[in-house]
Write a protein that holds these residues in place. Structure first.
Motif, PDB file in Angstrom:
ATOM      1  N   SER A  71       0.827  -1.211   0.000  1.00 36.98           N
ATOM      2  CA  SER A  71       0.000   0.000   0.000  1.00 36.98           C
ATOM      3  C   SER A  71       0.861   1.261   0.000  1.00 36.98           C
ATOM      4  CB  SER A  71      -0.939   0.000   1.203  1.00 36.98           C
ATOM      5  OG  SER A  71      -0.202  -0.025   2.410  1.00 36.98           O
ATOM      6  N   VAL A  72       2.000   1.216   0.677  1.00 32.77           N
ATOM      7  CA  VAL A  72       2.905   2.370   0.719  1.00 32.77           C
ATOM      8  C   VAL A  72       3.550   2.579  -0.648  1.00 32.77           C
ATOM      9  CG1 VAL A  72       5.054   3.251   1.730  1.00 32.77           C
ATOM     10  CG2 VAL A  72       3.331   2.158   3.187  1.00 32.77           C
ATOM     11  N   VAL A  73       4.010   1.492  -1.247  1.00 31.44           N
ATOM     12  CA  VAL A  73       4.635   1.579  -2.570  1.00 31.44           C
ATOM     13  C   VAL A  73       3.602   2.031  -3.599  1.00 31.44           C
ATOM     14  CG1 VAL A  73       5.908   0.340  -4.358  1.00 31.44           C
ATOM     15  CG2 VAL A  73       6.304  -0.203  -1.953  1.00 31.44           C
ATOM     16  N   ASN A  74       2.382   1.513  -3.492  1.00 26.87           N
ATOM     17  CA  ASN A  74       1.325   1.890  -4.429  1.00 26.87           C
ATOM     18  C   ASN A  74       1.026   3.384  -4.331  1.00 26.87           C
ATOM     19  OD1 ASN A  74      -0.558   1.297  -6.439  1.00 26.87           O
ATOM     20  ND2 ASN A  74      -2.194   1.088  -4.950  1.00 26.87           N
ATOM     21  N   ALA A  75       0.990   3.915  -3.114  1.00 26.22           N
ATOM     22  CA  ALA A  75       0.753   5.347  -2.943  1.00 26.22           C
ATOM     23  C   ALA A  75       1.869   6.162  -3.598  1.00 26.22           C
ATOM     24  CB  ALA A  75       0.644   5.685  -1.462  1.00 26.22           C
ATOM     25  N   GLU A  76       3.098   5.682  -3.485  1.00 26.24           N
ATOM     26  CA  GLU A  76       4.222   6.382  -4.110  1.00 26.24           C
ATOM     27  C   GLU A  76       4.112   6.316  -5.638  1.00 26.24           C
ATOM     28  OE1 GLU A  76       9.078   6.450  -3.894  1.00 26.24           O
ATOM     29  OE2 GLU A  76       7.957   5.599  -2.219  1.00 26.24           O
ATOM     30  N   ILE A  77       3.690   5.168  -6.145  1.00 23.03           N
ATOM     31  CA  ILE A  77       3.494   5.027  -7.594  1.00 23.03           C
ATOM     32  C   ILE A  77       2.424   6.006  -8.071  1.00 23.03           C
ATOM     33  CG2 ILE A  77       2.594   3.500  -9.409  1.00 23.03           C
ATOM     34  CD1 ILE A  77       3.933   1.165  -7.841  1.00 23.03           C
ATOM     35  N   ARG A  78       1.319   6.068  -7.360  1.00 21.65           N
ATOM     36  CA  ARG A  78       0.234   6.986  -7.745  1.00 21.65           C
ATOM     37  C   ARG A  78       0.716   8.442  -7.747  1.00 21.65           C
ATOM     38  NH1 ARG A  78      -4.781   4.609  -7.919  1.00 21.65           N
ATOM     39  NH2 ARG A  78      -4.845   2.504  -7.067  1.00 21.65           N
ATOM     40  N   GLY A  79       1.475   8.820  -6.736  1.00 22.85           N
ATOM     41  CA  GLY A  79       2.006  10.177  -6.684  1.00 22.85           C
ATOM     42  C   GLY A  79       2.935  10.473  -7.840  1.00 22.85           C
ATOM     43  N   LEU A  80       3.758   9.497  -8.180  1.00 22.03           N
ATOM     44  CA  LEU A  80       4.690   9.665  -9.300  1.00 22.03           C
ATOM     45  C   LEU A  80       3.932   9.812 -10.613  1.00 22.03           C
ATOM     46  CD1 LEU A  80       7.712   9.733 -10.026  1.00 22.03           C
ATOM     47  CD2 LEU A  80       7.576   7.272 -10.361  1.00 22.03           C
ATOM     48  N   VAL A  81       2.890   9.011 -10.799  1.00 22.89           N
ATOM     49  CA  VAL A  81       2.085   9.096 -12.018  1.00 22.89           C
ATOM     50  C   VAL A  81       1.404  10.458 -12.107  1.00 22.89           C
ATOM     51  CG1 VAL A  81       0.029   8.184 -13.178  1.00 22.89           C
ATOM     52  CG2 VAL A  81       1.754   6.619 -12.267  1.00 22.89           C
ATOM     53  N   GLU A  82       0.839  10.920 -10.991  1.00 20.62           N
ATOM     54  CA  GLU A  82       0.183  12.238 -10.978  1.00 20.62           C
ATOM     55  C   GLU A  82       1.165  13.356 -11.307  1.00 20.62           C
ATOM     56  OE1 GLU A  82      -1.730  12.570  -7.177  1.00 20.62           O
ATOM     57  OE2 GLU A  82      -3.184  10.991  -7.672  1.00 20.62           O
ATOM     58  N   ALA A  83       2.427  13.159 -10.956  1.00 23.35           N
ATOM     59  CA  ALA A  83       3.449  14.167 -11.220  1.00 23.35           C
ATOM     60  C   ALA A  83       4.050  14.033 -12.622  1.00 23.35           C
ATOM     61  CB  ALA A  83       4.559  14.066 -10.177  1.00 23.35           C
ATOM     62  N   GLY A  84       3.543  13.087 -13.408  1.00 22.02           N
ATOM     63  CA  GLY A  84       4.027  12.920 -14.775  1.00 22.02           C
ATOM     64  C   GLY A  84       5.206  11.981 -14.911  1.00 22.02           C
ATOM     65  N   GLY A  85       5.442  11.130 -13.913  1.00 21.21           N
ATOM     66  CA  GLY A  85       6.603  10.245 -13.944  1.00 21.21           C
ATOM     67  C   GLY A  85       6.352   8.871 -14.531  1.00 21.21           C
ATOM     68  N   LEU A  86       5.210   8.685 -15.168  1.00 17.74           N
ATOM     69  CA  LEU A  86       4.895   7.389 -15.768  1.00 17.74           C
ATOM     70  C   LEU A  86       5.960   7.026 -16.799  1.00 17.74           C
ATOM     71  CD1 LEU A  86       2.772   5.121 -15.897  1.00 17.74           C
ATOM     72  CD2 LEU A  86       1.694   6.373 -17.747  1.00 17.74           C
ATOM     73  N   GLY A  87       6.516   5.836 -16.684  1.00 20.62           N
ATOM     74  CA  GLY A  87       7.531   5.377 -17.621  1.00 20.62           C
ATOM     75  C   GLY A  87       8.955   5.728 -17.222  1.00 20.62           C
ATOM     76  N   SER A  88       9.126   6.473 -16.148  1.00 18.58           N
ATOM     77  CA  SER A  88      10.477   6.835 -15.711  1.00 18.58           C
ATOM     78  C   SER A  88      11.168   5.626 -15.083  1.00 18.58           C
ATOM     79  CB  SER A  88      10.414   7.974 -14.691  1.00 18.58           C
ATOM     80  OG  SER A  88       9.792   7.527 -13.495  1.00 18.58           O
ATOM     81  N   ASP A  89      12.465   5.740 -14.896  1.00 21.12           N
ATOM     82  CA  ASP A  89      13.224   4.671 -14.239  1.00 21.12           C
ATOM     83  C   ASP A  89      12.700   4.442 -12.822  1.00 21.12           C
ATOM     84  OD1 ASP A  89      14.798   4.303 -16.470  1.00 21.12           O
ATOM     85  OD2 ASP A  89      16.471   5.518 -15.720  1.00 21.12           O
ATOM     86  N   GLU A  90      12.395   5.536 -12.127  1.00 16.29           N
ATOM     87  CA  GLU A  90      11.873   5.415 -10.762  1.00 16.29           C
ATOM     88  C   GLU A  90      10.550   4.641 -10.758  1.00 16.29           C
ATOM     89  OE1 GLU A  90      10.630   8.145  -6.909  1.00 16.29           O
ATOM     90  OE2 GLU A  90      11.161   9.131  -8.778  1.00 16.29           O
ATOM     91  N   TYR A  91       9.698   4.919 -11.736  1.00 16.07           N
ATOM     92  CA  TYR A  91       8.414   4.219 -11.856  1.00 16.07           C
ATOM     93  C   TYR A  91       8.647   2.718 -12.043  1.00 16.07           C
ATOM     94  CZ  TYR A  91       3.966   2.754 -13.911  1.00 16.07           C
ATOM     95  OH  TYR A  91       2.799   2.091 -14.197  1.00 16.07           O
ATOM     96  N   GLU A  92       9.564   2.375 -12.922  1.00 17.11           N
ATOM     97  CA  GLU A  92       9.857   0.962 -13.180  1.00 17.11           C
ATOM     98  C   GLU A  92      10.371   0.266 -11.917  1.00 17.11           C
ATOM     99  OE1 GLU A  92       9.162  -0.661 -16.002  1.00 17.11           O
ATOM    100  OE2 GLU A  92       8.357   1.189 -16.862  1.00 17.11           O
ATOM    101  N   LEU A  93      11.250   0.930 -11.175  1.00 20.15           N
ATOM    102  CA  LEU A  93      11.772   0.353  -9.934  1.00 20.15           C
ATOM    103  C   LEU A  93      10.664   0.172  -8.898  1.00 20.15           C
ATOM    104  CD1 LEU A  93      15.136   2.296  -9.613  1.00 20.15           C
ATOM    105  CD2 LEU A  93      14.826  -0.119 -10.206  1.00 20.15           C
ATOM    106  N   LEU A  94       9.763   1.145  -8.826  1.00 18.72           N
ATOM    107  CA  LEU A  94       8.654   1.041  -7.881  1.00 18.72           C
ATOM    108  C   LEU A  94       7.729  -0.117  -8.245  1.00 18.72           C
ATOM    109  CD1 LEU A  94       7.803   4.797  -7.273  1.00 18.72           C
ATOM    110  CD2 LEU A  94       8.664   3.155  -5.583  1.00 18.72           C
TER     111      LEU A  94
END
Length: 60
Positions: free
Chosen positions: A16-39
Motif C-alpha cells: 500500500s505504501v509503494v502503491n501510494a508512491e506510484i500513484r504520486g509519481l504518475v500524478e506528477a508525470g513520472g509514468l515510464g520513468s526509471d523510478e516508476y519501473e523500480l517502484l
C-alpha cells in the motif's frame, strides 16, 4: 575459500505504501520513468510477500 555472510536486506515496504508512491509519481508525470519501473518491481515483491495476489487492485 572463506564465504562472506549474506548482507541483511531491509524489510520490504508494504504494498500500500509503494502503491501510494506510484500513484504520486504518475500524478506528477513520472509514468515510464526509471523510478516508476523500480517502484513497480518493489510493488510486485511486496504483493508477493504479503500474499495479496488474489485480492489486490492493480497499481497505478
Amino acid at each position: 575459500m572463506p564465504t562472506t555472510p549474506a548482507t541483511p536486506r531491509p524489510s520490504a515496504r508494504p504494498a500500500s505504501v509503494v502503491n501510494a508512491e506510484i500513484r504520486g509519481l504518475v500524478e506528477a508525470g513520472g509514468l515510464g520513468s526509471d523510478e516508476y519501473e523500480l517502484l513497480l518491481v518493489e510493488w510486485e515483491a511486496a504483493v508477493r510477500s504479503e500474499g495479496l495476489r488474489s485480492d489486490v487492485t492493480k497499481a497505478a
